[in-house]
Design a protein around this motif. Structure first.
Motif, PDB file in Angstrom:
ATOM      1  N   LEU A 181       0.815  -1.218   0.000  1.00  0.00           N
ATOM      2  CA  LEU A 181       0.000   0.000   0.000  1.00  0.00           C
ATOM      3  C   LEU A 181       0.846   1.264   0.000  1.00  0.00           C
ATOM      4  O   LEU A 181       0.404   2.299  -0.503  1.00  0.00           O
ATOM      5  CB  LEU A 181      -0.926  -0.002   1.222  1.00  0.00           C
ATOM      6  CG  LEU A 181      -1.927  -1.157   1.305  1.00  0.00           C
ATOM      7  CD1 LEU A 181      -2.703  -1.068   2.606  1.00  0.00           C
ATOM      8  CD2 LEU A 181      -2.870  -1.129   0.119  1.00  0.00           C
ATOM      9  N   HIS A 182       2.046   1.208   0.583  1.00  0.00           N
ATOM     10  CA  HIS A 182       2.907   2.392   0.703  1.00  0.00           C
ATOM     11  C   HIS A 182       4.253   2.102   0.049  1.00  0.00           C
ATOM     12  O   HIS A 182       5.301   2.159   0.699  1.00  0.00           O
ATOM     13  CB  HIS A 182       3.081   2.773   2.178  1.00  0.00           C
ATOM     14  CG  HIS A 182       1.793   2.893   2.925  1.00  0.00           C
ATOM     15  ND1 HIS A 182       0.938   3.954   2.755  1.00  0.00           N
ATOM     16  CD2 HIS A 182       1.196   2.062   3.823  1.00  0.00           C
ATOM     17  CE1 HIS A 182      -0.131   3.799   3.512  1.00  0.00           C
ATOM     18  NE2 HIS A 182      -0.003   2.642   4.190  1.00  0.00           N
ATOM     19  N   ASN A 183       4.239   1.799  -1.221  1.00  0.00           N
ATOM     20  CA  ASN A 183       5.464   1.467  -1.973  1.00  0.00           C
ATOM     21  C   ASN A 183       6.116   2.763  -2.416  1.00  0.00           C
ATOM     22  O   ASN A 183       5.706   3.383  -3.426  1.00  0.00           O
ATOM     23  CB  ASN A 183       5.121   0.577  -3.165  1.00  0.00           C
ATOM     24  CG  ASN A 183       6.368   0.036  -3.825  1.00  0.00           C
ATOM     25  OD1 ASN A 183       7.473   0.353  -3.424  1.00  0.00           O
ATOM     26  ND2 ASN A 183       6.184  -0.784  -4.860  1.00  0.00           N
ATOM     27  N   ALA A 184       7.131   3.217  -1.655  1.00  0.00           N
ATOM     28  CA  ALA A 184       7.786   4.490  -1.967  1.00  0.00           C
ATOM     29  C   ALA A 184       8.533   4.450  -3.279  1.00  0.00           C
ATOM     30  O   ALA A 184       8.873   5.501  -3.852  1.00  0.00           O
ATOM     31  CB  ALA A 184       8.733   4.868  -0.824  1.00  0.00           C
ATOM     32  N   SER A 185       8.850   3.239  -3.810  1.00  0.00           N
ATOM     33  CA  SER A 185       9.607   3.154  -5.063  1.00  0.00           C
ATOM     34  C   SER A 185       8.771   3.507  -6.278  1.00  0.00           C
ATOM     35  O   SER A 185       9.302   3.617  -7.388  1.00  0.00           O
ATOM     36  CB  SER A 185      10.175   1.740  -5.219  1.00  0.00           C
ATOM     37  OG  SER A 185       9.120   0.800  -5.340  1.00  0.00           O
ATOM     38  N   VAL A1162       6.515   6.730 -11.463  1.00  0.00           N
ATOM     39  CA  VAL A1162       7.148   7.861 -12.136  1.00  0.00           C
ATOM     40  C   VAL A1162       8.533   8.051 -11.549  1.00  0.00           C
ATOM     41  O   VAL A1162       8.771   7.790 -10.359  1.00  0.00           O
ATOM     42  CB  VAL A1162       6.288   9.138 -11.987  1.00  0.00           C
ATOM     43  CG1 VAL A1162       6.148   9.526 -10.536  1.00  0.00           C
ATOM     44  CG2 VAL A1162       6.862  10.292 -12.783  1.00  0.00           C
ATOM     45  N   ARG A1163       9.499   8.552 -12.392  1.00  0.00           N
ATOM     46  CA  ARG A1163      10.861   8.872 -11.961  1.00  0.00           C
ATOM     47  C   ARG A1163      11.173  10.288 -12.388  1.00  0.00           C
ATOM     48  O   ARG A1163      10.965  10.653 -13.560  1.00  0.00           O
ATOM     49  CB  ARG A1163      11.886   7.912 -12.585  1.00  0.00           C
ATOM     50  CG  ARG A1163      11.641   6.439 -12.300  1.00  0.00           C
ATOM     51  CD  ARG A1163      12.012   6.098 -10.870  1.00  0.00           C
ATOM     52  NE  ARG A1163      11.951   4.665 -10.670  1.00  0.00           N
ATOM     53  CZ  ARG A1163      10.857   4.014 -10.310  1.00  0.00           C
ATOM     54  NH1 ARG A1163       9.726   4.682 -10.147  1.00  0.00           N
ATOM     55  NH2 ARG A1163      10.893   2.703 -10.132  1.00  0.00           N
ATOM     56  N   VAL A1235       7.736  14.899  -7.344  1.00  0.00           N
ATOM     57  CA  VAL A1235       6.414  14.416  -7.712  1.00  0.00           C
ATOM     58  C   VAL A1235       5.720  13.888  -6.454  1.00  0.00           C
ATOM     59  O   VAL A1235       6.327  13.173  -5.652  1.00  0.00           O
ATOM     60  CB  VAL A1235       6.510  13.311  -8.785  1.00  0.00           C
ATOM     61  CG1 VAL A1235       5.110  12.807  -9.154  1.00  0.00           C
ATOM     62  CG2 VAL A1235       7.206  13.844 -10.031  1.00  0.00           C
ATOM     63  N   VAL A1236       4.412  14.222  -6.342  1.00  0.00           N
ATOM     64  CA  VAL A1236       3.678  13.798  -5.156  1.00  0.00           C
ATOM     65  C   VAL A1236       2.551  12.836  -5.495  1.00  0.00           C
ATOM     66  O   VAL A1236       2.073  12.133  -4.599  1.00  0.00           O
ATOM     67  CB  VAL A1236       3.123  15.016  -4.381  1.00  0.00           C
ATOM     68  CG1 VAL A1236       4.261  15.840  -3.826  1.00  0.00           C
ATOM     69  CG2 VAL A1236       2.206  15.851  -5.257  1.00  0.00           C
ATOM     70  N   SER A1237       2.102  12.747  -6.773  1.00  0.00           N
ATOM     71  CA  SER A1237       1.048  11.801  -7.126  1.00  0.00           C
ATOM     72  C   SER A1237       1.150  11.457  -8.611  1.00  0.00           C
ATOM     73  O   SER A1237       1.664  12.238  -9.409  1.00  0.00           O
ATOM     74  CB  SER A1237      -0.335  12.380  -6.799  1.00  0.00           C
ATOM     75  OG  SER A1237      -0.634  13.466  -7.653  1.00  0.00           O
ATOM     76  N   SER A1244      -4.142   4.909  -9.433  1.00  0.00           N
ATOM     77  CA  SER A1244      -3.426   6.123  -9.024  1.00  0.00           C
ATOM     78  C   SER A1244      -2.656   5.838  -7.736  1.00  0.00           C
ATOM     79  O   SER A1244      -2.937   4.889  -7.008  1.00  0.00           O
ATOM     80  CB  SER A1244      -4.415   7.278  -8.804  1.00  0.00           C
ATOM     81  OG  SER A1244      -5.241   6.996  -7.696  1.00  0.00           O
ATOM     82  N   PHE A1245      -1.670   6.713  -7.469  1.00  0.00           N
ATOM     83  CA  PHE A1245      -0.845   6.595  -6.256  1.00  0.00           C
ATOM     84  C   PHE A1245      -0.383   7.986  -5.850  1.00  0.00           C
ATOM     85  O   PHE A1245      -0.027   8.808  -6.710  1.00  0.00           O
ATOM     86  CB  PHE A1245       0.358   5.689  -6.506  1.00  0.00           C
ATOM     87  CG  PHE A1245       1.261   5.561  -5.303  1.00  0.00           C
ATOM     88  CD1 PHE A1245       0.942   4.722  -4.266  1.00  0.00           C
ATOM     89  CD2 PHE A1245       2.420   6.317  -5.210  1.00  0.00           C
ATOM     90  CE1 PHE A1245       1.758   4.615  -3.151  1.00  0.00           C
ATOM     91  CE2 PHE A1245       3.244   6.213  -4.106  1.00  0.00           C
ATOM     92  CZ  PHE A1245       2.910   5.353  -3.074  1.00  0.00           C
ATOM     93  N   ALA A1246      -0.384   8.280  -4.561  1.00  0.00           N
ATOM     94  CA  ALA A1246       0.053   9.586  -4.043  1.00  0.00           C
ATOM     95  C   ALA A1246       0.887   9.375  -2.788  1.00  0.00           C
ATOM     96  O   ALA A1246       0.625   8.465  -1.997  1.00  0.00           O
ATOM     97  CB  ALA A1246      -1.151  10.478  -3.731  1.00  0.00           C
ATOM     98  N   LYS A1247       1.895  10.238  -2.621  1.00  0.00           N
ATOM     99  CA  LYS A1247       2.699  10.193  -1.400  1.00  0.00           C
ATOM    100  C   LYS A1247       1.868  10.660  -0.207  1.00  0.00           C
ATOM    101  O   LYS A1247       0.958  11.481  -0.352  1.00  0.00           O
ATOM    102  CB  LYS A1247       3.935  11.087  -1.543  1.00  0.00           C
ATOM    103  CG  LYS A1247       5.031  10.500  -2.406  1.00  0.00           C
ATOM    104  CD  LYS A1247       6.260  11.402  -2.347  1.00  0.00           C
ATOM    105  CE  LYS A1247       7.423  10.799  -3.138  1.00  0.00           C
ATOM    106  NZ  LYS A1247       8.623  11.651  -3.087  1.00  0.00           N
ATOM    107  N   GLU A1248       2.198  10.140   0.968  1.00  0.00           N
ATOM    108  CA  GLU A1248       1.526  10.540   2.196  1.00  0.00           C
ATOM    109  C   GLU A1248       2.184  11.771   2.791  1.00  0.00           C
ATOM    110  O   GLU A1248       3.396  11.965   2.687  1.00  0.00           O
ATOM    111  CB  GLU A1248       1.562   9.397   3.224  1.00  0.00           C
ATOM    112  CG  GLU A1248       0.793   8.156   2.812  1.00  0.00           C
ATOM    113  CD  GLU A1248      -0.691   8.370   2.838  1.00  0.00           C
ATOM    114  OE1 GLU A1248      -1.129   9.261   3.568  1.00  0.00           O
ATOM    115  OE2 GLU A1248      -1.411   7.664   2.106  1.00  0.00           O
ATOM    116  N   GLY A1249       1.360  12.622   3.473  1.00  0.00           N
ATOM    117  CA  GLY A1249       1.909  13.719   4.272  1.00  0.00           C
ATOM    118  C   GLY A1249       2.412  14.887   3.470  1.00  0.00           C
ATOM    119  O   GLY A1249       3.247  15.658   3.949  1.00  0.00           O
TER     120      GLY A1249
END
Length: 1268
Positions: A181-185, A1162-1163, A1235-1237, A1244-1249
């Motif tokens: 759920l929280h895959n930072a890569s 995304v990179r 990039v945040v989302s 879709s995927f978005a960074k937390e915080g």
């Protein structure tokens, strides 16, 4: 580019921020700028600063900083572990919370405030930070120790879920949803763009003051730099003593060290914020910042700034003597040294009580004029050049003189001294590391003593001291002082002495008077004197102070003459016979009255000692012995007021004495007692020359009877006639005549009281009768009535026991104590004088006993009897029963009985149970115990009534026994078990069997209740004549409906008639008939993203067995709940093919398919963190790469560049769309881009915080499924 000075975001250098002044910094003056010298202004008046430490307290060569940090963290973790242990102790033992709270507040505050003192890198926080952390820990301590409601359980659950949370995936293995759920890569890369700034520098920005002395040998000058990183700094120092200039150059290596220490001190370094360097100096003087070079070799123009480093001011109390006297002057001086004008603050303490502090300001030498007192720019200029000689230290002496009006310890102490620049030195609780050490102390103390005084107590010339010759006495000096009590110290006394023979006519001292001096060790000691004469005190003093002599101050000492005695005597002659009957002696005395004289009188072998007290110098006494004979009087000793007892010589008197005739009663101390008709006798002694004629008379009721007798002997007994009348008789001696015919009249008399009647004794009444009923064994007092004069002697007899006793009775209405029943008869009585008589009518008294209580069991209360044990009829357990006992005696009754229980199965006897029962009438009821099956015995062990307490000697216990039968019981062998079948199937014979076990005496009667789900009225099934303890309960199949049915036992009865009804909460068994299981998706959509959960509702009896395929592989899963859920960890196709539940063996065929899609990624900058420096107006590109299903929509932010100690802030948010897998965007603004989302066609995927992104893509775990 990195060497070029950088500017802030606005393109201009940031304004320097001036921190607050040091806590102890104070300056009473404002600096006055002077003429320009080398581009800098003349020195301002700086303030004091504290010395900052650049190195750890534990040197790095002993323990490196990382190891020190590790130890600090380990200690902190240990403290928290210990704190949690105390929290656990509070929760378990319920102990006092307050003291735990105080303990941990102290421990946490000590740790947080002491840790920065070690100067460990990264752990050198400020006092504000320490205070903030301390308040935070105090709050946590309060919540823990007082157990304040905080969501600790929720936090712990979250922590456990974070560390150990895992769930089943489609592949039937446990996985943690967090990494999915929280895959930072999925979003990687960051690009930082910097715009380079300009810089500035200033010396001593806060205008602090600095000073040096013997203890503070070095200090650090603050240099504030802004938007620059210097490589060289140049300072100019002007020497205060010589006015010579010195150039100080700080090279690159030393500047780097200053920068490193400055960054370490602020912890979080922000390039846009000013940085404070601290340069170490060891000399006094005026320091001016001349030049600063940065890394690009460009000169950073310093602002006009300087600082004065002076010699610290100091003060002392000049040494003085250690002792003073009250009302003297203090004679103390304060010596102050520093840059004038000076200020000093001191305090006087008297007797341990400090007075209000005093202060002197503007102290300077008389010929000194301070330029700081002027307010023109030329005040510090002399001869067109800088003159700093005014900054040289000067000495000023301040005398203090005050009257010492109180005694005790006086202390003068310096509290604070300040110079003209504002440098302040405090002597109150000073720290040796930062305060100067003085050769002379900053305080002086001395003791103020009370002045003594002296006075003579009890002696003056009018009331002299009289002392025997050769004896020593004390001069009665009484010491005092100017205080409340005399000083208990040695005193020195000086006094004049003139012998009594040399005194002048007016009583004063002669010119030849002698001056004497004596030292007294304590205030209780007095001078010893013996010679007669006049003594006058001239002075009194102690070791420290002279005193005052008060009046009276003179004392006259006299030596009186020794006592003496001379005597003369003459005979005392009888007028009738002319014979001597004694001596009359005249006493002439010398000495000081009163006198005490001792003499002896001897006649034959009879020798007696007598004493005389004489209060004057002349007296007369008569010596008259009572009997005839030759007497010798010898005077032995004499003493007076001054002298003790002294012997007398040759003072002897002799005489032959023949006394005149006399007579007296030998025993006439009181009246005699006599009975009526008795005689009385009186013994008389006669004196003189016999034979004698004695005359006497008897007086009664006014009548006198005279008698006379001739007596030859010296002893004679007078015997009266019978005294026939009661009353008082008086026998009086009237006269006596001796051999020579000389008659002497007498006054002696004696009395006798004659009783009017004889004493009598008889019994009184109790409640009007001469008989009584009493408690057995209790003493009975029989009332007596007696006449006469006590005490009486009484004799009585118990006619029943024939026992005779004699007693002594003191009172006329006394009582006769008896302890046995019977008829008592009075026999004889006698009072203190006469025998008496018994009244026959009241001479007997009867004593009887009240009957004791008894207990009986009526025949209706038992069915059989064995001795004193009564057997009652048996009863069933739980039924109510009672029985009665009969009581005889005096109501109310107190009965105690013991209840004993013996179990029926093992014969085990339980502990005794004691009960008390109170009966008012002749019958008492006892409730029988039937709560437990077995044999009960009720043993009545104690009985008391209104008259008697219980007596084990007079009571026989009674026992009642009863048997209680146990209740029967019935129970299912497998309570709670469910008998389940598919509704299309049935058993062979149509009935199901439920095993039941019964307890009791067969045959049994059993009732069973069947409750169908949804039906209000249950069905009843009756089973009779059950002959065994094991029974197979059969329920007809026609009574079982589709769904659930509950079967319970309603009632059971055995052959003894005992019945037991089951409670509503009795154990049950379930019978259930089910349809085939079903599965229904909880969501209608067919497309899901990786990380989401596939959920299905299952119908039937759990647990279930689910059959499904994923990526063409068949799988089987067991599910213990009605919801089947799996985590989608990988993309692919998921299909459920079948379902089986636990109610039957029926397998339901299914075909439910779901499609799982991957999450886009995304990179930025190839997934790396890159930093680019540009000039104002320049630009660069942002490169993005995408993975997933186009089109891609992504959001990125621009934030301020992060600096140490300062959080980055989001400046703007932008959203772009790309239909390709690569995209480049040009930028020109400074900041951090990331990039945040990201979202593609499906997911879709978005960074937390991320601040400002609350409304975008914030579905479950930062991702959502896109609907096409």
């Amino acid at each position: 580019m990195n060497g070029t000075p950088r500017r802030g975001p606005g393109g201009f250098p940031a304004t320097p921020q001036h921190p607050n002044r040091s806590p102890g910094a104070r300056s009473p003056y404002n600096g006055t700028p002077g003429r320009q010298y080398g581009g800098s202004s003349l020195p301002q008046i700086p303030l004091a600063t504290q010395q900052a430490s650049a190195e750890p307290w534990i040197p790095a060569h002993i323990m490196d900083p990382p190891t020190q940090r590790s130890y600090a963290v380990a200690i902190y973790v240990f403290l928290w572990a210990y704190k949690l242990y105390d929290f656990y102790t509070l929760a378990v033992d319920e102990t006092e919370s307050f003291w735990y709270f105080i303990k941990w507040c102290f421990i946490d505050s000590t740790f947080l405030f002491c840790l920065p003192l070690f100067s460990i890198p990264w752990l050198e926080w400020s006092n504000l930070t320490s205070s903030t952390l301390a308040f935070l820990h105090v709050g946590l301590d309060a919540m823990l120790m007082f157990r304040i409601g905080v969501p600790v359980q929720a936090w712990l659950v979250s922590a456990v879920a974070f560390l150990w949370d895992s769930e089943l995936a489609i592949s039937e293995r446990s996985v943690k949803p967090g990494p999915i759920l929280h895959n930072a890569s999925l979003i990687l890369g960051k690009q930082i763009i910097n715009i380079l700034p300009e810089g500035s520098a200033i010396l001593n920005p806060n205008r602090e003051t600095f000073c040096l002395n013997s203890s503070v040998t070095h200090l650090e000058l603050p240099i504030l730099i802004n938007q620059t990183e210097p490589i060289e700094i140049e300072l100019t120092r002007i020497d205060i003593g010589t006015n010579h200039n010195e150039t100080i150059t700080i090279r690159k290596s030393e500047v780097k060290k200053l920068l490193r220490n400055a960054r370490k001190a602020v912890r979080f370094v922000d390039p846009a914020e000013p940085l404070l360097l601290r340069y170490n100096v060891k000399k006094t003087g005026v320091y001016i910042l001349k030049k600063v070079l940065d890394q690009s070799k460009l000169e950073v123009r310093p602002r006009s700034s300087n600082v004065v480093v002076a010699t610290c001011p100091q003060a002392r109390v000049k040494p003085t003597g250690q002792n003073r006297c009250r009302n003297d002057l203090s004679d103390v001086a304060l010596e102050v040294e520093g840059i004038p004008p000076l200020r000093i603050k001191y305090r006087t303490t008297v007797g341990g009580r400090p007075r209000e502090a005093s202060e002197f300001q503007g102290l300077q030498p008389e010929d000194f004029v301070s330029p700081l007192s002027k307010h023109t720019s030329q005040a510090l200029v002399r001869s067109n050049r800088e003159d700093v000689s005014w900054a040289r230290p000067q000495k000023v002496l301040v005398p203090l003189n005050e009257t010492l009006i109180n005694s005790g310890i006086w202390s003068y102490s310096v509290e604070e001294v300040a110079d003209a620049l504002g440098n302040i030195v405090s002597y109150v609780g000073f720290d040796e590391d930062y305060q100067p050490r003085h050769k002379e102390p900053a305080s002086q103390s001395f003791t103020v003593h009370e002045r003594p005084n002296a006075i003579l107590d009890g002696c003056n010339p009018q009331h002299p001291l009289r002392v025997a010759k050769g004896f020593v006495t004390r001069l009665p000096i009484k010491y005092g002082s100017t205080g409340k009590y005399p000083a208990d110290t040695p005193h020195t006394i000086e006094y004049l002495f003139t012998p009594e023979a040399n005194l002048l006519a007016n009583g004063n001292h002669s010119p030849q008077a002698e001056l004497k001096k004596q030292n007294m060790k304590t205030s209780r000691e007095q001078p010893q004197i013996s010679a007669s004469g006049l003594y006058t005190i001239k002075s009194v003093s102690t070791d420290f102070c002279g005193g005052e002599v008060l009046e009276p101050a003179s004392c006259l000492l006299q030596n009186p003459p020794e006592p003496g005695l001379s005597i003369t005597s003459e005979d005392i002659v009888d007028k009738c016979a002319g014979n001597p009957i004694g001596l009359r002696v005249e006493l002439d005395l010398i000495g000081t009255p009163p006198f005490s004289i001792r003499y002896t009188r001897q006649s034959g072998r009879d020798k007696r000692v007598f004493g005389l007290e004489v209060k004057s110098l002349r007296s007369t006494t008569e010596l008259t012995p009572p009997d005839a004979g030759h007497y010798t009087y010898t005077f032995n000793t004499i003493k007076d007021f001054v002298y003790g007892e002294r012997p007398l010589h040759n003072l002897v008197l002799e005489q032959d004495v023949k006394p005149s005739a006399s007579a007296h009663f030998i025993e006439a101390s009181g009246p005699k007692q006599a009975c009526i008709d008795d005689t009385a006798e009186f013994d008389v002694r006669l004196q003189g020359e016999g034979p004698w004629r004695l005359e006497y008379e008897v007086v009664h009721n006014g009548k006198r009877e005279k008698r006379s007798r001739d007596v030859e002997e010296e002893h004679y007994t007078i015997q009266t006639e019978k005294l026939s009348q009661g009353g008082e008789y008086t026998v009086a001696l009237t006269s006596i005549t001796d051999k020579m015919g000389c008659k002497e009249f007498l006054k002696e008399e004696a009395k006798v009281n004659v009783r009017h009647e004889r004493p009598k004794a008889y019994f009184g009444h109790i409640e009007g009768k001469q008989s009584v009923m009493a408690l057995q064994g209790k003493p009975v007092d029989l009332p007596l009535r007696l006449t006469g004069a006590g005490p009486w002697r009484l004799e009585y007899e118990n006619l029943d026991t024939k026992e005779t006793k004699k007693v002594s009775v003191q009172s006329a209405n006394d009582k006769l104590n008896t302890q046995a029943e019977g008829l008592y008869q009075l026999l004889r009585v006698r009072d203190s004088v006469c025998p008496g008589i018994i009244d026959e009518k009241a001479s007997q008294f009867s004593v009887g006993w009240v009957p004791r209580p008894q207990i009986h069991v009526p025949e209706s209360a038992y069915v059989d009897k064995y001795g004193e044990k009564f057997i009652r009829q048996a009863i069933c357990e739980g039924e109510e029963d009672a029985f009665d006992v009969m009581l005889h005696g005096n109501s109310p009754f107190d009965v105690s009985y013991e209840q004993q229980f013996r179990e029926k199965k093992n014969g085990k006897t339980a502990a005794l149970k004691k009960n008390d029962l109170r009966g008012v009438g002749g019958m008492a009821s006892v409730n029988a115990e039937t709560s437990q099956a077995g044999t009960y015995e009720y043993k009545f062990v104690q009985l008391a009534d209104n008259k008697y307490d219980h007596s084990s000697r007079h009571f026989t216990p009674v026992t009642i026994q009863q048997t209680v039968h146990s209740l029967p019981s019935a129970r299912f062998n497998n309570p709670g078990k469910t008998y389940s079948f598919c509704h299309t199937q049935s058993s062979d014979d149509g009935e199901e069997v439920i095993p039941v076990t019964l307890d009791g005496v067969p045959p049994f009667y059993l009732e069973v209740e069947i409750k169908h789900h949804g039906t209000p009225k249950p069905e009843l099934s009756v089973h009779r004549n059950i002959d065994s303890h094991k029974y197979d309960l059969k329920i007809e199949h026609r009574k079982l409906h589709l769904g659930h049915s509950a079967v319970s036992i309603r009632k059971v009865r055995d052959s003894r008639g005992c019945t037991k009804k089951s409670p509503p909460t009795t154990q049950r068994v379930q019978i259930s008939v089910h349809d085939a299981p079903t599965a229904t998706p909880l969501e209608d959509r067919t497309d899901f993203c990786v990380g989401e959960r596939l959920s299905f509702a299952l119908g039937g009896q759990f647990p279930f067995t689910v059959y499904y395929t994923f990526d063409k592989k068949e799988r089987k899963a067991s599910n213990a709940q009605t919801t089947f859920r799996r985590l989608a960890e990988l993309p692919g196709t998921f299909t459920i093919t079948g379902l089986r539940d636990s109610a039957s063996e029926c397998l339901a065929g299914l075909n439910i398919t779901k499609q799982i899609h991957p999450i886009p990624s995304v990179r930025l900058s190839g997934g790396q963190v890159s930093e680019v420096d540009i000039h104002e107006g320049g630009g660069t590109d942002l490169d993005f790469q995408f993975w997933g299903t186009p089109p891609f929509e992504f959001t990125y932010t621009r934030s301020t560049n992060a600096h140490k100690g300062k959080k980055s802030k989001v400046l703007e948010i932008r959203t772009e769309v790309s239909y390709e897998h690569r995209l480049s965007i040009p930028v020109q603004e400074e900041g951090t881009y990331e990039v945040v989302s990201i979202k593609d066609r499906w997911c879709s995927f978005a960074k937390e915080g991320i601040e400002g992104l609350e409304g975008f893509g914030r579905g479950k775990s930062g991702r959502k499924m896109l609907q096409s």
